[in-house]
Design a protein around this motif. Structure first.
Motif, short mmCIF file in Angstrom:
data_model
loop_
_atom_site.label_atom_id
_atom_site.label_comp_id
_atom_site.label_asym_id
_atom_site.label_seq_id
_atom_site.Cartn_x
_atom_site.Cartn_y
_atom_site.Cartn_z
N LEU A 50 0.83 -1.21 0.00
CA LEU A 50 0.00 0.00 0.00
C LEU A 50 0.87 1.26 0.00
O LEU A 50 0.56 2.25 -0.68
CB LEU A 50 -0.92 0.00 1.22
CG LEU A 50 -2.05 -1.03 1.23
CD1 LEU A 50 -2.80 -1.00 2.56
CD2 LEU A 50 -3.03 -0.76 0.09
N LEU A 51 1.95 1.24 0.76
CA LEU A 51 2.85 2.39 0.79
C LEU A 51 3.49 2.62 -0.58
O LEU A 51 3.67 3.77 -1.02
CB LEU A 51 3.94 2.18 1.84
CG LEU A 51 3.49 2.15 3.31
CD1 LEU A 51 4.66 1.85 4.23
CD2 LEU A 51 2.85 3.47 3.71
N GLN A 52 3.81 1.51 -1.26
CA GLN A 52 4.39 1.64 -2.60
C GLN A 52 3.39 2.24 -3.57
O GLN A 52 3.75 3.06 -4.42
CB GLN A 52 4.87 0.27 -3.10
CG GLN A 52 6.15 -0.22 -2.44
CD GLN A 52 6.55 -1.61 -2.91
OE1 GLN A 52 5.68 -2.46 -3.12
NE2 GLN A 52 7.84 -1.84 -3.06
N ALA B 159 4.90 6.11 -0.52
CA ALA B 159 5.14 6.53 0.86
C ALA B 159 6.16 5.63 1.56
O ALA B 159 6.15 5.47 2.77
CB ALA B 159 3.82 6.53 1.64
N ILE B 160 7.06 5.02 0.78
CA ILE B 160 8.09 4.15 1.36
C ILE B 160 8.99 4.96 2.29
O ILE B 160 9.46 6.04 1.94
CB ILE B 160 8.93 3.50 0.23
CG1 ILE B 160 8.05 2.53 -0.57
CG2 ILE B 160 10.13 2.77 0.80
CD1 ILE B 160 7.59 1.34 0.20
N MET B 161 9.24 4.39 3.49
CA MET B 161 10.05 5.10 4.48
C MET B 161 11.55 4.97 4.18
O MET B 161 12.27 5.97 4.14
CB MET B 161 9.75 4.54 5.88
CG MET B 161 8.34 4.83 6.38
SD MET B 161 8.01 4.12 8.00
CE MET B 161 7.79 2.39 7.58
N VAL B 162 12.06 3.76 4.00
CA VAL B 162 13.47 3.54 3.72
C VAL B 162 13.61 2.80 2.40
O VAL B 162 13.96 3.36 1.37
CB VAL B 162 14.16 2.76 4.87
CG1 VAL B 162 15.66 2.62 4.60
CG2 VAL B 162 13.95 3.46 6.20
N ASP B 163 13.33 1.53 2.45
CA ASP B 163 13.23 0.68 1.27
C ASP B 163 12.30 -0.45 1.64
O ASP B 163 12.01 -0.67 2.83
CB ASP B 163 14.60 0.17 0.84
CG ASP B 163 15.31 -0.63 1.92
OD1 ASP B 163 14.82 -1.74 2.26
OD2 ASP B 163 16.32 -0.14 2.46
N PRO B 164 11.74 -1.19 0.67
CA PRO B 164 10.71 -2.20 0.98
C PRO B 164 11.13 -3.20 2.07
O PRO B 164 10.35 -3.50 2.97
CB PRO B 164 10.49 -2.89 -0.37
CG PRO B 164 10.81 -1.83 -1.38
CD PRO B 164 11.92 -1.02 -0.79
N ILE C 64 10.63 -2.75 9.95
CA ILE C 64 10.17 -1.70 10.88
C ILE C 64 8.71 -1.92 11.26
O ILE C 64 8.35 -1.94 12.45
CB ILE C 64 10.36 -0.30 10.25
CG1 ILE C 64 11.85 0.00 10.08
CG2 ILE C 64 9.69 0.78 11.11
CD1 ILE C 64 12.14 1.22 9.23
N ILE C 65 7.86 -2.10 10.24
CA ILE C 65 6.42 -2.30 10.51
C ILE C 65 6.20 -3.59 11.29
O ILE C 65 5.38 -3.65 12.21
CB ILE C 65 5.63 -2.31 9.18
CG1 ILE C 65 5.72 -0.92 8.51
CG2 ILE C 65 4.18 -2.70 9.41
CD1 ILE C 65 5.22 -0.91 7.09
N GLY C 66 6.95 -4.64 10.95
CA GLY C 66 6.82 -5.92 11.65
C GLY C 66 7.16 -5.81 13.12
O GLY C 66 6.42 -6.31 13.98
N CYS C 67 8.26 -5.14 13.45
CA CYS C 67 8.67 -4.99 14.85
C CYS C 67 7.66 -4.17 15.64
O CYS C 67 7.32 -4.50 16.78
CB CYS C 67 10.05 -4.35 14.92
SG CYS C 67 11.38 -5.43 14.33
N ILE C 68 7.16 -3.08 15.02
CA ILE C 68 6.14 -2.25 15.70
C ILE C 68 4.88 -3.07 15.96
O ILE C 68 4.29 -3.01 17.04
CB ILE C 68 5.81 -1.00 14.85
CG1 ILE C 68 7.05 -0.08 14.76
CG2 ILE C 68 4.63 -0.24 15.43
CD1 ILE C 68 6.88 1.07 13.80
#
Length: 1032
Positions: free
Chosen positions: A233-235, A239-244, A250-254
């Motif tokens: 969805l970010l792609q 809206a990618i934060m760093v790279d896929p 990052i999203i997984g850990c959060i």
């Protein structure tokens, strides 16, 4: 425990409260109260200690559902009791949790003291606890992302077979699980608990660790699936934060942190989160069905969606496998969607009634989810074509071009270009078909989020719960740290943290495609063992297997186990081999460690059934000389009392035959029975702990010989009966008295009468170390009392070690503490030291030396077979056999050749054969004097009219009649000292005394003079039936 006092002289039962205002109780020394069942006065009209049947008598100690009551023991009812002031005196009884008060170890989960909670624990019913969890776990991302692809490849014909086969496997597993969990109270631990209690700690311990780890990895897999969807969805919105890849991490850990917070907050919050996710998922599913009825737009039609059409439905019936796919590969991709059926069982400890909830919720969840998968797949198969370009310019007028059977062409779209180039749409090419079909696309994304998060949350709860149950059983002692629970629901916080660490570690990998098949195989291994547990318990036909759920079949369960194993290899063969390898390693580890648990597993039941069956089969086979095995009945007393005798008996019988270590309790039955019953289990445990493959047997009798006679006649089962009596030499026969000598010699006569081979062990230092064992027990008891006293004196419970400073070493205490009244004499101390050293002689590896066999009389070969067996043992392998035989003067060489030929045919190697041709000569005068001095006190006085004295003492007539045989024993002792003084062990043919001809004292003198002043000596006499043969 204190006895109840009667109230005045009124005749009432002390344990019965006539007012019934509150139940009576036993009061223990620490002030604990245990309710017991009221007396049966009201039921039978008279006072009695008996109790009517009640559930509280059948609870384990520490039962969480009610207090355990203790019924009167059989001894309390059977023994004579006293009435105090006209009332029945209620006997003391055992304390719950005390040693021997329950058949389960103190660290067993069922016997554990219930966890104290500050408030009421949250318990779930079958809907919230099982049905909802199972449905959420089974409705995974497969439902929205890969289901249309599976049916595109396999067609709805084979696709239905895929779903049906998956449901068959899970349904059979569900039926097996239902049978197991309705065969008794189910505690926490889910699949691990059921497997371990059915198949034992070996299977349970191995699969429990694997299953808990699989759930921890499942958290990572589901969270990465969620993170991948978010990153897509970010792609789409740049809206990618760093790279896929790093965005997934990052999203997984959060996400895991949030899920951990929900889990740690308690099961109630986790259950509420599951309900919210279920609602979102249900809305998304309904959204798909609604969307199939909304007329398709031109955009949707260009992407392959045409609403319901019978032609599309028929076209999608047949399979169209591409890119190397097959039925089995499609099945392997779909089946992991069905691996959520244990989600409810995994929290079995948090269910109100696990026995009712697990079968009902699990089977209903399988039915509902199976129908949902099939219905959604059929809807898509009736609405969506396999290939589409997504280009609206491909629209044509129906009939304007030849369609060649293409349904899309007949509906106005030319997708023929997909035959030569890759298309991005259609059920074969687009994983987002469900979003296309649905009425509102974002709801499908929400449903995907819900499916992944609910599965991740269920796994995050399951892994610590299962792991906590495993750690509490203490199968892996190093993991016991994780057994502790917190809060009113006994939450495994430490397990949550461990699961969190494992999940984050694998989330940081970012791509779990490689590990996904391993997780599926771990789950399938659990399913296979659940099915096998049900089959095994049914096959064992144990009376304890009485499941309330009757709709199962043992052979269906076995089929389910086989199907699970087959599916493991279908999904991924190397993952299946890895799973089996890990399970085997853990199984071997637990087997070697031998955890001290006893759960009454079906493995024990099958072992018993097999033993009975084999014993019966053996009883139908006649004995054959080639199958002769030494089966020894050793009169050791307590196994600890005569260690040298037990060690040698064990050396003869280990891996070869039966060994019974027997004890005879002499005295009035009421006095000796309690001691005998108390020692049965303790002595057998000692044998097992010291790795002695022997059985302990005990009898109570008024006289020693009568007890020995009972053992000789009644020991064993079928063909597994002792055929050799092994006994120690009675060193104190000259001071023991006529009755003791008659008893001892009588036992030897009885053994010959019952056709036993007989073995007598003589060691100059003696065999009996019972007084030293008693001293050791007293020392340990005193140490324990001293330690308890010190702990009470110290306010913080720490001891200053006062006892340790003053305590002697165990060796010193054992060699000195012969009398508790005063210090022992130096010579007694020295004697006990030698006795201790000699008692452990056969435990050690024997130094290089010889076993000297004096095979003087042919007794069937037992005198030769037993020493040969010794040479096959590791401890005796450095000892060579030397054979000594009697020969005639002038033909020693011929006798030697004959014996060498016989040994060659028997395949028995020996280092030397010695022919003794001077046995017949008279013994030396000093040797004869030694014998006469020995028997002088037992010679019959002239003119004696005492019948008892005449029967056991030595008369002149007897001495004259057996002069040659008496001289032979003296001469043999001279030869033994001459040839075998340095042997590790001497084995001699045992002389036989003819009944009612040789007095008991003369026979004891023969045995004594024959074996006097020699290394350890065995007197052996077979039953004169062949135990050796040279025929094949």
């Amino acid at each position: 425990m204190d006895r109840f006092k009667s109230n005045g002289g009124e005749h009432i039962n002390s344990a019965y409260d006539s007012t019934l205002d509150e139940p009576p109780f036993y009061e223990s020394a620490d002030g604990d109260h245990r309710t017991i069942r009221p007396s049966v006065v009201s039921a039978f009209g008279h006072d009695t200690l008996d109790r009517v049947p009640h559930i509280d008598f059948y609870r384990n100690a520490g039962s969480v559902s009610g207090h355990r009551a203790v019924r009167p023991s059989l001894q309390e009812l059977h023994d004579v009791f006293q009435k105090q002031n006209g009332a029945i005196s209620v006997p003391d009884t055992v304390v719950d949790g005390g040693e021997g008060s329950t058949g389960t170890p103190s660290d067993d989960l069922e016997a554990a003291v219930p966890i104290e909670t500050k408030g009421g624990a949250v318990k779930f019913g079958w809907i919230r606890g099982v049905l909802v969890r199972c449905m959420l776990n089974i409705w995974g991302v497969m439902l929205f992302i890969r289901l249309s692809w599976c049916f595109g490849q396999a067609g709805w014909g084979l696709g239905t077979v895929v779903i049906a086969l998956s449901c068959v496997v899970t349904t059979i597993t569900g039926l097996s699980m239902s049978a197991i969990c309705t065969n008794g109270v189910v505690r926490g631990g889910g699949a691990y608990y059921m497997i371990s209690r059915s198949l034992g700690p070996e299977f349970g311990g191995s699969i429990g660790l694997i299953f808990a780890f699989a759930n921890a990895l499942g958290v990572a897999m589901y969270v990465v699936g969620f993170a991948e969807t978010v990153v897509e969805l970010l792609q789409d919105h740049d809206a990618i934060m760093v790279d896929p890849l790093n965005d997934i991490r990052i999203i997984g850990c959060i996400t895991v942190v949030v899920l951990l917070g929900i889990s740690v907050a308690g099961m109630e919050w986790e259950a509420k989160a599951q309900i919210v996710l279920l609602i979102i998922l249900l809305v998304a599913i309904v959204n798909v069905f609604v969307g199939t009825f909304i007329p398709a737009t031109e955009d949707k039609q260009s992407k392959g969606f045409f609403n319901y059409n019978s032609k599309i439905f028929l076209e999608n019936f047949t399979p169209n496998f591409r890119d190397g796919e097959s039925f089995f590969s499609v099945f392997a991709i779909f089946f992991p969607a069905a691996t959520g059926i244990l989600a409810g069982a995994n929290i079995s400890g948090d269910l109100k009634d696990a026995q009712a909830a697990i079968p009902k919720g699990t089977l209903l969840a399988i039915l509902i989810t199976g129908i949902t998968y099939e219905a959604m797949a059929m809807c898509v198969s009736a609405c969506v074509v396999r290939d589409a370009t997504g280009n609206q310019t491909n629209a044509i007028i129906p009939g304007s071009i030849p369609c060649n059977g293409s349904v899309a062409c007949e509906l106005g779209y030319d997708f023929s270009s997909c035959e030569t180039e890759d298309c991005k749409f259609g059920s074969m090419n687009n994983f987002q078909v469900m979003t296309l079909v649905s009425g509102f696309g974002p709801l499908i994304i929400a449903g995907t989020f819900s499916a992944t998060l609910s599965s991740a949350l269920a796994s995050l709860v399951s892994a610590p719960k299962v792991f906590q149950a495993l750690c509490r059983d203490n199968i892996y002692k190093i993991l016991h740290f994780f057994a502790k629970g917190y809060g009113k629901n006994d939450e495994p916080i430490r397990g949550y943290v461990l699961t969190f660490i494992i999940s984050v570690a694998f989330i940081l990998i970012g791509n779990l495609n490689t590990i996904a098949p391993v997780i599926s195989n771990f789950f399938l291994a659990s399913y296979a063992l659940i099915n096998f547990s049900c089959f095994h318990a049914s096959y064992a036909r144990s009376p304890g297997w009485r499941p309330a759920y009757k709709y199962y079949n043992m052979w269906l369960s076995l089929l389910g186990a086989a199907l699970c194993c087959a599916v493991m290899f279908v999904i991924n063969w190397w993952a299946a081999l890895l799973t089996f390898g890990i399970e085997i390693l853990l199984y071997v580890y637990v087997t070697v460690k031998k955890p001290a648990v006893n759960w009454g597993s079906s493995t024990q039941a099958v072992t018993f059934v097999s033993a009975v069956s084999n014993a019966l089969s053996l009883s139908g086979v006649d004995d054959h000389v080639k199958n002769f095995r030494p089966q020894i009945l050793a009169l050791t007393g307590s196994p600890r009392s005569r260690p040298a005798l037990l060690d040698l008996a064990h050396a003869f019988s280990k891996t070869y035959g039966l060994c019974l270590t027997c004890e005879i309790f002499v005295g009035p039955r009421p006095e000796v029975l309690p001691e005998m019953n108390a020692g049965m289990e303790k002595n057998q445990l000692w044998l097992r702990k010291n790795k002695r493959k022997a059985f302990y047997a005990a009898v109570a009798c008024d006289e020693f010989r009568g007890g020995a006679e009972t053992l000789l006649q009644a020991s064993g089962l079928g063909r597994m009966k002792p055929n050799i009596l092994m006994i120690g030499f009675k060193r104190n026969w000259r001071t023991a008295g006529a009755e003791a000598v008659q008893c001892y010699v009588g036992i030897l006569h009885d053994a010959f009468d019952f056709e036993y081979g007989t073995v007598v062990l003589r060691m100059d230092e003696g065999l009996d170390v019972s007084h030293i064992v008693e001293a050791e027990d007293e020392m340990l008891k005193a140490a324990k009392e001293q330690q308890e006293l010190e702990n009470e004196m110290m306010p913080n419970g720490k001891s200053k070690g006062l006892f340790k400073k003053s305590r002697n070493s165990s060796q010193q205490v054992l060699t000195t503490r012969v009398s508790v009244n005063g210090p022992p004499l130096p010579e007694v101390t020295k004697m006990n030291g030698k006795l201790l050293a000699a008692s452990g002689q056969f435990k050690k590896k024997q130094l290089e030396g010889t076993i000297d066999v004096w095979w003087l009389f042919d007794d069937g070969g037992l005198t030769l077979l037993l020493p040969y067996i010794l040479t096959t043992r590791k401890k005796w392998k450095d000892c060579k056999l030397r054979i000594f035989i009697a020969g005639q003067p002038g033909r020693s060489d011929l006798d030697k050749e004959d014996m060498k030929s016989l040994l060659h045919k028997f395949r028995i190697n020996c280092s030397d054969i010695t022919v003794i041709d001077d046995i017949h000569i008279q013994p030396r005068s000093e040797s004869m004097k030694e014998l006469h001095d020995m028997i002088q006190p037992f010679r019959l006085r002239r003119g004696s009219r005492d019948t008892e004295e005449q029967s056991c003492k030595i008369s002149d007539k007897e001495m004259n009649e057996f002069e040659e045989k008496t001289n032979l024993q003296v001469r043999l002792n001279e030869l033994l000292r001459e040839h075998s003084k340095s042997a590790n062990l001497i084995i001699v043919s045992m002389p036989i005394a003819r009944k009612e001809s040789v007095s008991d004292y003369l026979y004891m003198a023969w045995l004594d003079i024959l074996t006097k002043d020699l290394p350890p000596t065995l007197l052996i006499r077979g039953n004169h039936k062949s135990v050796l043969t040279f025929y094949s």
